[in-house]
Scaffold this motif. Structure first.
Motif, PDB file in Angstrom:
ATOM      1  N   TYR A   1      24.005  63.698  39.197  1.00 12.98           N
ATOM      2  CA  TYR A   1      24.454  62.781  40.333  1.00 12.98           C
ATOM      3  C   TYR A   1      23.364  61.719  40.824  1.00 12.98           C
ATOM      4  O   TYR A   1      22.200  62.098  41.102  1.00 12.98           O
ATOM      5  CB  TYR A   1      24.971  63.458  41.210  1.00 12.98           C
ATOM      6  CG  TYR A   1      25.492  62.516  42.648  1.00 12.98           C
ATOM      7  CD1 TYR A   1      27.016  62.039  42.509  1.00 12.98           C
ATOM      8  CD2 TYR A   1      24.762  62.305  43.732  1.00 12.98           C
ATOM      9  CE1 TYR A   1      27.193  61.170  43.487  1.00 12.98           C
ATOM     10  CE2 TYR A   1      25.259  61.667  44.655  1.00 12.98           C
ATOM     11  CZ  TYR A   1      26.385  61.047  44.608  1.00 12.98           C
ATOM     12  OH  TYR A   1      26.987  60.105  45.681  1.00 12.98           O
TER      13      TYR A   1
ATOM     14  N   SER B   1      27.367  52.865  50.054  1.00 13.73           N
ATOM     15  CA  SER B   1      28.385  53.962  50.571  1.00 13.73           C
ATOM     16  C   SER B   1      29.618  53.285  51.272  1.00 13.73           C
ATOM     17  O   SER B   1      30.561  54.164  51.133  1.00 13.73           O
ATOM     18  CB  SER B   1      27.466  54.891  51.323  1.00 13.73           C
ATOM     19  OG  SER B   1      27.110  54.263  52.481  1.00 13.73           O
TER      20      SER B   1
ATOM     21  N   GLN C   1      28.044  55.083  42.985  1.00 14.32           N
ATOM     22  CA  GLN C   1      27.817  56.429  42.601  1.00 14.32           C
ATOM     23  C   GLN C   1      27.972  56.652  41.059  1.00 14.32           C
ATOM     24  O   GLN C   1      28.779  55.864  40.510  1.00 14.32           O
ATOM     25  CB  GLN C   1      28.947  57.360  43.225  1.00 14.32           C
ATOM     26  CG  GLN C   1      28.680  57.280  44.792  1.00 14.32           C
ATOM     27  CD  GLN C   1      29.891  57.923  45.300  1.00 14.32           C
ATOM     28  OE1 GLN C   1      31.109  57.724  44.980  1.00 14.32           O
ATOM     29  NE2 GLN C   1      29.646  58.898  46.195  1.00 14.32           N
TER      30      GLN C   1
ATOM     31  N   ASP D   1      23.273  58.164  43.650  1.00 10.64           N
ATOM     32  CA  ASP D   1      23.690  56.927  44.313  1.00 10.64           C
ATOM     33  C   ASP D   1      22.577  56.167  44.947  1.00 10.64           C
ATOM     34  O   ASP D   1      21.567  56.322  44.404  1.00 10.64           O
ATOM     35  CB  ASP D   1      24.818  57.570  45.216  1.00 10.64           C
ATOM     36  CG  ASP D   1      24.012  58.316  46.478  1.00 10.64           C
ATOM     37  OD1 ASP D   1      23.220  58.487  46.645  1.00 10.64           O
ATOM     38  OD2 ASP D   1      24.728  58.997  47.129  1.00 10.64           O
TER      39      ASP D   1
END
Length: 796
Positions: free
Chosen positions: A119, A59, A95, A121
């Motif tokens: 979504y 991240s 992501q 990640d």
């Protein structure tokens, strides 16, 4: 494309916030066993996306990663509305976002993602119905959310989530570590507001549900949403015992600075009163400290049992105080790689405090609590220290005359260095001032030095280690102590001395062969050993006894050059130890299948030095035989035994038998028997027996055969599921040295991934049942006292 750069961080900021309530716990100063998720099926609330690529980076790298956008078709007018239709995917670093279509208005900055929004990640996966917002205004909204954490257990849903800058809100949200179709427990909240900049979240209308039943309702509370420590409430402790009544503790954590904090612990005991405990901790680059203080004003038990104390004849100084408390400090500071300071300071208001406040599974309280402080150093060949200690009475059945002498102070050092492979020299030195806690005993100072030289000769299958030592001891005694030690008709000697040579030879052989036992190949060893000790007699009847006791006869005592601890007595000796050890070591994995040892001392002369002038000598002849054995019957069942037999009186001195059996993957049974002539005879049985993968029974029965009395009994049941563990334990145990008993019933509900409600029965069972966790099989049970050394990661 510009919207993707601001869009992708949104789900993680919102959906993770409720799961972060599980972070609102204390610092984990002690290593605890990991949570057991073996009963959890591999069922995700949000399944893995088959079209999601492998994440790239973390991240922290997202802002530097490019964004790739794909779709079946692109339409629209430049600088107005651009439409991506059919299998739209956006990728950036770790992501991934997928949806059926995405509309972006470049003029207003608004976007809308409709249909099967997905979504993912490195931390979580999300599915939603719609995602919309404005990246220029940093406003986003997501509808009908389901999420699954990846880095740790946790999943849930929300009706709607909104975010404006660093502020976010989630409505109709849930969180649990249970599978989505089997919610044993769940957190629910009507609304959660999150400030990612400050790291705080606020929940409104939150409830904790156990199955279908609400267990706790909180109309309003704050919690942290990241790993930063935050001021707030910790999980409460609930208990019940016959002595305290209903017992409720509510810890309040205060995060004062990055390197120090405090926990307040108000406690209500319905049969005792209100207590306040305070714990403060400090950490620096060179050390740390922990301070604990608790105060109980007007303890109800003091007035309730005062007459009983009078009837029992307990001295006034050993009775309970009206206002009671305890203080503990433990800390260390490292000055450099060689020197460090350590301190462990303890105080209690009265000798009955530990007995009344402890729910320990050990029998009785310690005789004393000790405070120590000192400066310690260590080098390659040496170690030294300057320290002091002080003893305070903690057993009301005794007096301060039973306490050890305080060392105020003690200076000590040890040095040992090899000069040649066959030459080693060393020195042990100790200078101590002894003072008694009570005013009826008198002290003095002692200097004790023991230089020695050793000539180790070793080969692949043999060793011979001759050692010559000289023990020199000198005293400076208080006048009254010297008078009490003076022999009849002799003048008191305030400066007695002792000088005594000590010679020993330790020799052994190693034989080994390959053998086959029950189809397995083993290395079979035979290890004979001889130890000769010679030290002439020196009359030591005029020397005090500050810190010296007779050592318990055991296997290790066969190879020591003194049968006393401390520096006040050095035994005379002309003796030979003969010992033999044999082992079976499995060659496939190194398992020691069998280890057996037997040995005896042959005294050629009487050993006349004793603890007092009237002590009988150790007569010439044979000592007790000492035997020890350990046998692994199979990979689940082991047996250990110790035995001592005195040939002079043809009686057993000691019998010790311990057996352990592993039941399935989780269970264990321990059985022990201990006998020491004229001192004790005890049996100890403990177990954890799994009835099924979910249900198990726990228990312990610890009984003194010599006194025909129970020392401790435990009976309990455990229920374990994927995400909840429940323990119900009943205990009856000796709480002091005169045999008074206490009863307790404890219930603990552990919500895995969140915390525990009720008494900490898990730690109690770990202390009572060795091997309660299989990783604990070869460990000493954890300490039952506070004040252990501070163990925290240093500040970087």
């Amino acid at each position: 494309m510009r919207p993707a750069l601001r869009l992708l961080p949104l789900p993680l900021c919102i959906a993770f916030s409720l799961g972060a309530t599980a972070q609102a716990q204390e610092w984990d100063w002690d290593r605890e066993p990991p949570e057991d998720w073996r009963l959890c099926p591999l069922e995700d609330a949000v399944p893995v996306f088959p079209d999601a690529p492998q994440p790239v980076g973390t991240s922290a790298d997202r802002q530097q990663q490019p964004t790739d956008i794909d779709g079946d078709s692109v339409s629209g007018v430049r600088d107005e509305v651009i439409n991506f239709d059919g299998n739209v995917t956006l990728r950036r670093g770790d992501q991934f976002l997928a949806t059926d279509n995405l509309d972006y208005n470049e003029e207003t900055g608004h976007y809308v993602a409709d249909g099967s929004v997905r979504y993912q990640d490195s931390g979580m996966r999300i599915v939603a119905e719609r995602l919309r917002g404005n990246p220029d205004q940093d406003m986003h909204e997501i509808e009908n959310v389901q999420y699954q954490l990846i880095e740790r257990r946790g999943n849930g849903r929300a009706d709607r989530a909104e975010m404006v800058g660093d502020l976010g809100s989630m409505y109709g949200s849930t969180y649990s570590t249970c599978p989505p179709e089997d919610r044993h427990w769940e957190l629910r909240a009507r609304q959660i507001d999150v400030d990612t900049e400050s790291g705080w979240g606020t929940a409104r209308g939150a409830s904790l549900r156990l199955g279908r039943f609400p267990l706790l309702y909180m109309p309003y509370f704050r919690f942290p949403v990241d790993d930063r420590r935050k001021t707030g409430l910790l999980y409460p402790g609930i208990d019940y015992s016959g002595r305290n009544g209903f017992d409720y503790r509510q810890p309040i954590y205060l995060n004062l600075a990055p390197n120090y904090d405090m926990t307040l612990e108000p406690r209500i005991m319905t049969d005792r009163g209100f207590m306040l405990g305070t714990e403060a901790r400090y950490l620096s680059r060179r050390g740390g400290a922990e301070l604990y203080f608790e105060y109980l004003p007007s303890d109800d038990i003091t007035a309730r049992e005062r007459q009983e104390e009078i009837d029992l004849g307990i001295p006034e100084e050993n009775r309970r105080e009206e206002d009671r408390g305890m203080f503990q400090f433990s800390g260390s500071h490292r000055f450099n790689r060689t020197w460090q300071a350590r301190g462990n300071l303890n105080w209690i208001s009265d000798p009955r405090y530990l007995e009344d406040m402890s729910s320990s599974l050990t029998a009785g309280s310690p005789i004393s609590i000790v405070s120590t402080a000192g400066l310690y150093g260590r080098g390659r060949y040496w170690e030294a220290g300057l320290m002091a200690d002080y003893n305070q009475l903690a057993d009301y059945t005794l007096s301060e005359r039973n306490l050890p002498y305080n060392r105020l102070p003690r200076l000590f050092g040890s040095w040992e260095q090899p000069f040649r492979p066959w030459l080693v020299a060393g020195l042990d030195v100790d200078l101590t001032r002894f003072a008694a806690t009570d005013d009826q005993r008198y002290g003095g100072s002692r200097f004790d030095a023991k230089p020695y030289v050793s000539f180790p000769l070793e080969g692949a299958a043999w060793f011979v280690r001759p050692t010559l030592a000289w023990r020199s001891t000198a005293y400076q005694l208080d006048e009254r102590l010297a008078q009490s030690l003076a022999l009849e008709g002799a003048e008191p000697d305030r400066s007695p001395t002792r000088n005594q040579p000590i010679a020993s030879v330790d020799a052994g052989l190693f034989f080994d062969r390959d053998t086959v036992f029950r189809g397995d190949r083993y290395l079979h060893t035979l290890e004979p050993r001889l130890f000769y000790l010679n030290s002439p007699y020196r009359n030591q009847d005029n020397l005090p006894l500050f810190d010296t006791r007779a050592l318990t006869f055991s296997w290790g005592q066969l190879f020591r050059d003194n049968r006393f601890s401390g520096g006040d007595r050095q035994a005379d000796a002309n003796q030979m130890t003969v010992a033999l050890t044999t082992r079976l070591i499995r060659e496939s994995d190194g398992l020691e299948k069998l280890s057996a040892s037997i040995g005896q001392i042959r005294y050629f002369d009487d050993s006349r030095v004793g603890l007092n002038p009237k002590a009988p000598p150790v007569e010439s002849g044979e000592s007790s035989w000492v035997a020890e054995a350990a046998y692994a019957i199979n990979d689940r069942w082991t047996l250990n035994a110790g035995y001592q037999w005195d040939p002079k009186i043809r009686r057993d001195d000691l019998i010790s038998v311990r057996s352990r059996y592993l039941i399935g993957d989780d269970g264990i049974a321990n059985l022990g028997y201990r006998y020491r002539r004229e001192l004790l005879e005890q049996v100890d049985f403990s177990f954890l027996y799994p009835l099924s993968p979910a249900w198990s029974l726990v228990g312990r029965y610890y009984y003194s055969l010599k006194d025909s009395s129970l020392l401790e009994s435990i009976a309990g049941v455990q229920w374990d599921s994927c995400c909840v563990t429940v323990r119900l334990v009943g205990r009856r145990y000796v709480r002091n040295r005169i045999g008074e008993m206490n009863d307790a019933i404890q219930l603990e509900v552990e919500l895995k991934g969140l915390g525990s409600l009720g008494a900490n029965t898990e730690d109690r069972l770990r202390r009572a049942i060795l091997g309660y966790y299989r990783d604990d099989l070869y460990l000493v049970p954890p300490s039952d006292l506070r004040g252990d050394p501070v163990q925290i990661d240093p500040i970087q």
